[in-house]
Scaffold this active site. Structure first.
Site, PDB file in Angstrom:
ATOM      1  N   GLY A 230      23.778 -23.444   0.869  1.00 53.45           N
ATOM      2  CA  GLY A 230      23.620 -22.710   2.127  1.00 53.45           C
ATOM      3  C   GLY A 230      22.475 -23.175   3.011  1.00 53.45           C
ATOM      4  O   GLY A 230      22.546 -23.075   4.230  1.00 53.45           O
TER       5      GLY A 230
ATOM      6  N   GLU B 295      15.388 -21.686   1.908  1.00 57.54           N
ATOM      7  CA  GLU B 295      16.586 -20.870   1.608  1.00 57.54           C
ATOM      8  C   GLU B 295      17.320 -20.530   2.897  1.00 57.54           C
ATOM      9  O   GLU B 295      16.740 -20.562   3.984  1.00 57.54           O
ATOM     10  CB  GLU B 295      16.161 -19.569   0.917  1.00 57.54           C
ATOM     11  CG  GLU B 295      16.500 -19.492  -0.556  1.00 57.54           C
ATOM     12  CD  GLU B 295      17.996 -19.392  -0.863  1.00 57.54           C
ATOM     13  OE1 GLU B 295      18.838 -19.766  -0.021  1.00 57.54           O
ATOM     14  OE2 GLU B 295      18.320 -18.943  -1.968  1.00 57.54           O
ATOM     15  N   ASP B 296      18.599 -20.185   2.751  1.00 58.71           N
ATOM     16  CA  ASP B 296      19.355 -19.751   3.926  1.00 58.71           C
ATOM     17  C   ASP B 296      19.114 -18.280   4.248  1.00 58.71           C
ATOM     18  O   ASP B 296      18.844 -17.915   5.387  1.00 58.71           O
ATOM     19  CB  ASP B 296      20.862 -20.029   3.745  1.00 58.71           C
ATOM     20  CG  ASP B 296      21.446 -19.450   2.455  1.00 58.71           C
ATOM     21  OD1 ASP B 296      20.695 -18.874   1.638  1.00 58.71           O
ATOM     22  OD2 ASP B 296      22.673 -19.582   2.267  1.00 58.71           O
TER      23      ASP B 296
ATOM     24  N   ASP C 231      18.821 -11.689   0.612  1.00 57.98           N
ATOM     25  CA  ASP C 231      19.660 -10.493   0.730  1.00 57.98           C
ATOM     26  C   ASP C 231      19.086  -9.429  -0.220  1.00 57.98           C
ATOM     27  O   ASP C 231      18.117  -8.764   0.126  1.00 57.98           O
ATOM     28  CB  ASP C 231      21.098 -10.905   0.392  1.00 57.98           C
ATOM     29  CG  ASP C 231      22.119  -9.809   0.597  1.00 57.98           C
ATOM     30  OD1 ASP C 231      21.950  -9.005   1.509  1.00 57.98           O
ATOM     31  OD2 ASP C 231      23.109  -9.777  -0.164  1.00 57.98           O
ATOM     32  N   THR C 232      19.629  -9.279  -1.438  1.00 55.78           N
ATOM     33  CA  THR C 232      19.034  -8.337  -2.385  1.00 55.78           C
ATOM     34  C   THR C 232      17.659  -8.820  -2.861  1.00 55.78           C
ATOM     35  O   THR C 232      16.826  -8.025  -3.278  1.00 55.78           O
ATOM     36  CB  THR C 232      19.925  -8.160  -3.634  1.00 55.78           C
ATOM     37  OG1 THR C 232      20.009  -9.405  -4.309  1.00 55.78           O
ATOM     38  CG2 THR C 232      21.308  -7.669  -3.247  1.00 55.78           C
TER      39      THR C 232
ATOM     40  N   THR D  79      18.081 -13.613  -6.203  1.00 54.90           N
ATOM     41  CA  THR D  79      18.126 -15.071  -6.366  1.00 54.90           C
ATOM     42  C   THR D  79      16.742 -15.681  -6.176  1.00 54.90           C
ATOM     43  O   THR D  79      16.297 -16.514  -6.988  1.00 54.90           O
ATOM     44  CB  THR D  79      19.119 -15.698  -5.363  1.00 54.90           C
ATOM     45  OG1 THR D  79      20.395 -15.090  -5.540  1.00 54.90           O
ATOM     46  CG2 THR D  79      19.234 -17.196  -5.573  1.00 54.90           C
TER      47      THR D  79
ATOM     48  N   LYS E  40      17.716 -10.345   5.377  1.00 53.52           N
ATOM     49  CA  LYS E  40      18.479  -9.102   5.540  1.00 53.52           C
ATOM     50  C   LYS E  40      17.689  -8.012   4.832  1.00 53.52           C
ATOM     51  O   LYS E  40      18.028  -7.563   3.734  1.00 53.52           O
ATOM     52  CB  LYS E  40      19.842  -9.293   4.858  1.00 53.52           C
ATOM     53  CG  LYS E  40      21.029  -8.894   5.697  1.00 53.52           C
ATOM     54  CD  LYS E  40      22.276  -8.927   4.852  1.00 53.52           C
ATOM     55  CE  LYS E  40      23.173 -10.075   5.177  1.00 53.52           C
ATOM     56  NZ  LYS E  40      24.451 -10.037   4.417  1.00 53.52           N
TER      57      LYS E  40
ATOM     58  N   PHE F  57      27.518  -9.310   7.462  1.00 58.35           N
ATOM     59  CA  PHE F  57      27.779 -10.596   6.803  1.00 58.35           C
ATOM     60  C   PHE F  57      27.849 -11.677   7.865  1.00 58.35           C
ATOM     61  O   PHE F  57      28.602 -11.571   8.834  1.00 58.35           O
ATOM     62  CB  PHE F  57      29.073 -10.547   5.986  1.00 58.35           C
ATOM     63  CG  PHE F  57      29.134 -11.651   4.972  1.00 58.35           C
ATOM     64  CD1 PHE F  57      28.558 -11.495   3.715  1.00 58.35           C
ATOM     65  CD2 PHE F  57      29.724 -12.875   5.290  1.00 58.35           C
ATOM     66  CE1 PHE F  57      28.582 -12.530   2.784  1.00 58.35           C
ATOM     67  CE2 PHE F  57      29.754 -13.914   4.357  1.00 58.35           C
ATOM     68  CZ  PHE F  57      29.178 -13.738   3.108  1.00 58.35           C
TER      69      PHE F  57
ATOM     70  N   ASP G 261      28.327 -19.644   4.333  1.00 62.50           N
ATOM     71  CA  ASP G 261      29.780 -19.691   4.213  1.00 62.50           C
ATOM     72  C   ASP G 261      30.383 -18.345   3.893  1.00 62.50           C
ATOM     73  O   ASP G 261      29.709 -17.413   3.449  1.00 62.50           O
ATOM     74  CB  ASP G 261      30.174 -20.652   3.086  1.00 62.50           C
ATOM     75  CG  ASP G 261      29.948 -20.031   1.708  1.00 62.50           C
ATOM     76  OD1 ASP G 261      28.817 -19.593   1.441  1.00 62.50           O
ATOM     77  OD2 ASP G 261      30.916 -19.964   0.914  1.00 62.50           O
TER      78      ASP G 261
ATOM     79  N   ARG H 247      30.560 -23.338   7.244  1.00 63.15           N
ATOM     80  CA  ARG H 247      29.203 -23.877   7.080  1.00 63.15           C
ATOM     81  C   ARG H 247      28.818 -24.827   8.219  1.00 63.15           C
ATOM     82  O   ARG H 247      27.643 -24.998   8.517  1.00 63.15           O
ATOM     83  CB  ARG H 247      29.082 -24.658   5.760  1.00 63.15           C
ATOM     84  CG  ARG H 247      29.157 -23.814   4.510  1.00 63.15           C
ATOM     85  CD  ARG H 247      28.722 -24.657   3.312  1.00 63.15           C
ATOM     86  NE  ARG H 247      29.119 -24.074   2.024  1.00 63.15           N
ATOM     87  CZ  ARG H 247      28.412 -23.174   1.359  1.00 63.15           C
ATOM     88  NH1 ARG H 247      27.293 -22.715   1.856  1.00 63.15           N
ATOM     89  NH2 ARG H 247      28.831 -22.719   0.191  1.00 63.15           N
TER      90      ARG H 247
HETATM   91  P1  IMP Z   1      20.399 -12.375  -3.008  1.00 61.20           P
HETATM   92  O1  IMP Z   1      20.132 -12.800  -4.406  1.00 61.20           O
HETATM   93  O2  IMP Z   1      21.189 -11.087  -2.944  1.00 61.20           O
HETATM   94  O3  IMP Z   1      19.186 -12.328  -2.137  1.00 61.20           O
HETATM   95  O4  IMP Z   1      21.452 -13.413  -2.494  1.00 61.20           O
HETATM   96  C1  IMP Z   1      21.211 -14.365  -1.590  1.00 61.20           C
HETATM   97  C2  IMP Z   1      22.465 -15.220  -1.494  1.00 61.20           C
HETATM   98  O5  IMP Z   1      23.621 -14.431  -1.177  1.00 61.20           O
HETATM   99  C3  IMP Z   1      22.319 -16.203  -0.366  1.00 61.20           C
HETATM  100  O6  IMP Z   1      21.695 -17.383  -0.783  1.00 61.20           O
HETATM  101  C4  IMP Z   1      23.764 -16.389   0.068  1.00 61.20           C
HETATM  102  O7  IMP Z   1      24.367 -17.378  -0.728  1.00 61.20           O
HETATM  103  C5  IMP Z   1      24.428 -15.078  -0.217  1.00 61.20           C
HETATM  104  N1  IMP Z   1      24.512 -14.228   0.996  1.00 61.20           N
HETATM  105  C6  IMP Z   1      23.923 -13.028   1.195  1.00 61.20           C
HETATM  106  N2  IMP Z   1      24.208 -12.533   2.410  1.00 61.20           N
HETATM  107  C7  IMP Z   1      25.012 -13.445   3.011  1.00 61.20           C
HETATM  108  C8  IMP Z   1      25.650 -13.504   4.308  1.00 61.20           C
HETATM  109  O8  IMP Z   1      25.534 -12.617   5.174  1.00 61.20           O
HETATM  110  N3  IMP Z   1      26.397 -14.615   4.548  1.00 61.20           N
HETATM  111  C9  IMP Z   1      26.544 -15.628   3.648  1.00 61.20           C
HETATM  112  N4  IMP Z   1      25.972 -15.600   2.425  1.00 61.20           N
HETATM  113  C10 IMP Z   1      25.214 -14.526   2.108  1.00 61.20           C
HETATM  114 MG    MG Z   2      21.710 -19.402  -0.886  1.00 60.92          MG
END
Ligand code: IMP
Ligand code: MG
Length: 176
Positions: free
Chosen positions: A43, A98-99, A102-103, A106, A130, A151, A158, A164
């Site tokens: 990403g 990083e792209d 979210d939570t 990762t 986010k 999203f 993607d 992408r």
């Molecule tokens: P986290 O572990 O929940 O912070 O997940 C982050 C990963 O979830 C990112 O690296 C993306 O691959 C994916 N992700 C979360 N939100 C989006 C979105 O709105 N669009 C695309 N990918 C997302």
């Molecule tokens: Mg990612």
């Protein structure tokens, strides 16, 4: 459910303008250090490519890839590497690119894994944050844009491996 590309959220020009600001801050903050930029595949690839070409300081670059987890698997949120870094991180100033955060699971896990190699410092540069969705607290030292809980696709991000290649960021919306 089927989805389609929705309205633009952040234009290509806005992205590039913010990248110039981030690159200027990084070029100043990492002057006279030992910068190793780590791009998180897939990403962040497009963001990384534009960002590092704006840096005015020396740096090395490498790539990692992390296992992803589906939204249903709340019990298992300790993603592992599907590709680990190929260079030694010990005593390096590591910048994770990083792209989107979210939570937060990762990036928290990625920081833990990289810390095992005793880098001198670790910081995160994420294009998007986010923040409403965060489940685990984690610092984001360099953030492009804070976005609402929608999203988004494009500019590296993607949905089912599509979109992408877009130069801008757009919302994904249901196609009825
Ligand atoms: P986290 O572990 O929940 O912070 O997940 C982050 C990963 O979830 C990112 O690296 C993306 O691959 C994916 N992700 C979360 N939100 C989006 C979105 O709105 N669009 C695309 N990918 C997302
Ligand atoms: Mg990612």
């Amino acid at each position: 459910m089927r989805y389609r590309l929705g309205p633009a959220l952040i234009s290509a020009d806005e992205i590039q303008a913010r990248i110039r600001e981030l690159a200027a801050a990084l070029s100043s903050d990492y002057r006279d250090r030992d910068l190793l930029v780590i791009c998180v595949l897939k990403g962040a690839a497009i963001f990384w490519a534009d960002l590092v070409r704006r840096l005015t300081i020396p740096c090395q670059n490498d790539f990692v890839a992390m296992e992803s987890y589906g939204d249903g698997t709340t019990a298992q949120k300790a993603p592992r590497f599907t590709k680990a870094a190929g260079v030694n991180l010990t005593d390096r100033d590591v910048l994770i690119v990083e792209d989107i955060i979210d939570t937060g699971h990762t990036i928290v896990r990625l920081r833990e894994l990289l810390q095992l190699q005793a880098p001198r410092s670790v910081a995160v540069c994420s294009l998007l944050d986010k923040v409403e969705r965060r489940e685990v607290a984690t610092p984001i030292e360099y953030c492009g844009f804070i976005i609402p809980n929608v999203f988004v696709v494009g500019y590296g991000l993607d949905h089912a491996q599509q979109y992408r290649h877009l130069s801008h960021l757009a919302r994904l919306e249901p196609a009825f």
